[in-house]
Design a protein around this motif. Sequence first.
Motif, PDB file in Angstrom:
ATOM      1  N   GLU A  61      -2.150   8.507  15.737  1.00 14.73           N
ATOM      2  CA  GLU A  61      -1.367   7.731  14.912  1.00 14.73           C
ATOM      3  C   GLU A  61      -2.035   6.849  13.845  1.00 14.73           C
ATOM      4  N   ALA A  62      -3.434   6.445  13.887  1.00 11.87           N
ATOM      5  CA  ALA A  62      -3.950   6.155  12.408  1.00 11.87           C
ATOM      6  C   ALA A  62      -4.228   7.600  11.172  1.00 11.87           C
ATOM      7  N   VAL A  91      -7.621  16.870   3.443  1.00  9.14           N
ATOM      8  CA  VAL A  91      -7.918  17.427   4.480  1.00  9.14           C
ATOM      9  C   VAL A  91      -7.950  17.261   5.578  1.00  9.14           C
ATOM     10  N   VAL A  92      -7.507  16.585   6.603  1.00 14.30           N
ATOM     11  CA  VAL A  92      -7.194  15.926   8.199  1.00 14.30           C
ATOM     12  C   VAL A  92      -8.403  16.704   9.355  1.00 14.30           C
ATOM     13  N   PRO A  93      -9.082  16.317   9.769  1.00 12.91           N
ATOM     14  CA  PRO A  93      -9.104  17.334  11.069  1.00 12.91           C
ATOM     15  C   PRO A  93      -9.945  16.661  11.542  1.00 12.91           C
ATOM     16  N   PHE A  94      -9.212  17.325  13.211  1.00 11.63           N
ATOM     17  CA  PHE A  94     -10.114  16.596  14.394  1.00 11.63           C
ATOM     18  C   PHE A  94     -11.336  17.475  14.768  1.00 11.63           C
ATOM     19  N   GLU A 103      -8.074  22.664  22.456  1.00 10.67           N
ATOM     20  CA  GLU A 103      -6.573  23.136  22.358  1.00 10.67           C
ATOM     21  C   GLU A 103      -5.447  21.883  22.163  1.00 10.67           C
ATOM     22  N   GLU A 104      -6.622  21.069  23.038  1.00  9.46           N
ATOM     23  CA  GLU A 104      -5.932  19.365  22.383  1.00  9.46           C
ATOM     24  C   GLU A 104      -5.639  19.168  21.621  1.00  9.46           C
ATOM     25  N   CYS A 105      -7.091  19.234  20.877  1.00  6.46           N
ATOM     26  CA  CYS A 105      -7.030  19.103  19.203  1.00  6.46           C
ATOM     27  C   CYS A 105      -5.959  20.122  18.531  1.00  6.46           C
ATOM     28  N   VAL A 106      -5.279  21.012  18.744  1.00  7.98           N
ATOM     29  CA  VAL A 106      -5.210  22.571  17.828  1.00  7.98           C
ATOM     30  C   VAL A 106      -3.288  20.919  18.362  1.00  7.98           C
ATOM     31  N   GLU A 107      -2.974  20.852  19.274  1.00  4.38           N
ATOM     32  CA  GLU A 107      -2.032  20.754  19.249  1.00  4.38           C
ATOM     33  C   GLU A 107      -1.861  19.370  18.227  1.00  4.38           C
ATOM     34  N   LEU A 112       1.140  16.142  14.138  1.00  2.00           N
ATOM     35  CA  LEU A 112       1.177  15.367  13.351  1.00  2.00           C
ATOM     36  C   LEU A 112       1.371  16.094  11.799  1.00  2.00           C
ATOM     37  N   GLY A 113       1.033  17.113  12.092  1.00  2.00           N
ATOM     38  CA  GLY A 113       1.464  18.745  10.591  1.00  2.00           C
ATOM     39  C   GLY A 113       3.325  18.489  10.517  1.00  2.00           C
ATOM     40  N   LYS A 114       4.108  18.343  12.050  1.00  2.00           N
ATOM     41  CA  LYS A 114       5.745  18.337  11.879  1.00  2.00           C
ATOM     42  C   LYS A 114       5.576  17.460  11.068  1.00  2.00           C
ATOM     43  N   ARG A 115       5.106  15.410  11.928  1.00  2.00           N
ATOM     44  CA  ARG A 115       5.383  14.903  11.918  1.00  2.00           C
ATOM     45  C   ARG A 115       5.400  14.439   9.762  1.00  2.00           C
TER      46      ARG A 115
END
Length: 513
Positions: A61-62, A91-94, A103-107, A112-115
Amino acid sequence: MSQPLVECIPNFSEARRPEVVEAIRSAIASVAEVSILDQHSDMDHNRTVITLIGPPAAVEEAAYRGIEKAVELIDLNHHTGEHPRIGAADVVPFVPIRDITMEECVEMARRLGKRVGETLQIPVYLYEEAATRPSRKNLEDIRRGEYEALKQEMGRNPERTPDFGPEQVGPAGATVIGARQPLIAFNVYLTTNDVSIASQIARAVRHSSGGLRFVKAMGVLVEGRAQVSMNLTNFRQTPVYRVVEMIRREAQRYGVGIHHSELVGLIPEDALIDSAVWYLQLDGFEPNQVLERRMTQALSKEPTSQMAQPNFLEELARGTPTPGGGSASAYSAAAAAALVAMVARLTVGKKKYAEVEPKMWEIIEQAEALRQEMTHAITEDAQAFDAFLNASRLPKDTPEQQEARSRALEQATLGAIQVPLRVARKAIQIMQLALQVATLGNLNAISDAGSALAQARAALTGAGLNVRINCLGLSDSSQVESFVSELRQLEDEATKLESQMQNILIQRGKLPF
């Protein structure tokens, strides 16, 4: 169990307007559970890097709020700087830190990309571990030509089609979102203002032109001094000291040396320890010889007498009216959805199943939404029954009280029917998803897909029993018939899905029946 932690390091294309940087930082900080660990603004690069950490949902969210504010305040048509960029929020990496998988970071990156694509109407590309195609794994490939080239090519060159959002570039450009291992942004300044020397050294050091693995580098001029600007993407495989020593040797060829170096953002402690051990030649060094580490270990031990909180199954076994069969049915449905998501996750990223990967990502999103809904239904079912008990305790001494109590009971009964009926409906959706992952997903997990369908069928059966027994409290026979009729239709559909699953398990999975 400790709380999962994820790090996010968004890069924004602004450093020269402090009021804009502060507005972006404030937007990020407005999420309560997030901590900002670092902020680095480079005037020559005209770029700000903010490092934040927290629970996954809060960090996601942040990151969105930071992107939203950057899109509002930054116009790349008026932006200049040494650093390549294609977006206001560039660029916004997790990065997984604790109790969270890559895998959870990929999700997180995909959500976030979709939103961002749908809500802010910004083109979004996924990179590194979240990349949807090999050509988008490396950030520099996505950013080639920068914002100006992207404006010209978007909508004309299929290679520029974003993963999410419109095929149109506005003043805020595009955003690259992904998931990766910890990265060290590390710059080495030379004792010269000749940027061509820095560029030659960068060429020798970076992997793409034959240099060190896991090193990305370029030569730039910063504050009148030549700089080798780098990203070190795996410090365990290519440690910092090795990069520094190679730069030192290359610089000697041109008659220059290292003036100083700098970090952009944060660095893992192990990377510094590795360098200290190498330079000091500390043979046999152990990390727990660091005083602060030993102190942290000693002070963070939890008392062994601390009792764990009772879990749902313990609550279920207590012998109290709630939670009961309705909550247990929702629990089974949530477990079934979790199994579906597991099979889909075991499918993505496998070359053998590359063709079905987009479908698997859709299933993961649907299964996770259903799992969350069914998890909430566990509590909602208990609350609905508690509402019925409260209505049954209303006074009934006068005709008026009796009528009010009767209305309250009727209303509470309907509530106690609606929750398990919704569980039954969702159970069918979960069964359908289970059938899809059994048909298309990782063959090694086909029995898990079958288990998911069985769990969902059990949820439907249990929820149906709760609907039927609560129907006994309804005075309107037409309502009862409507509810029971829908249940029968759902049960008929479930029987068909069970039969289809068995055929798949026999034909595709070769399971003996």
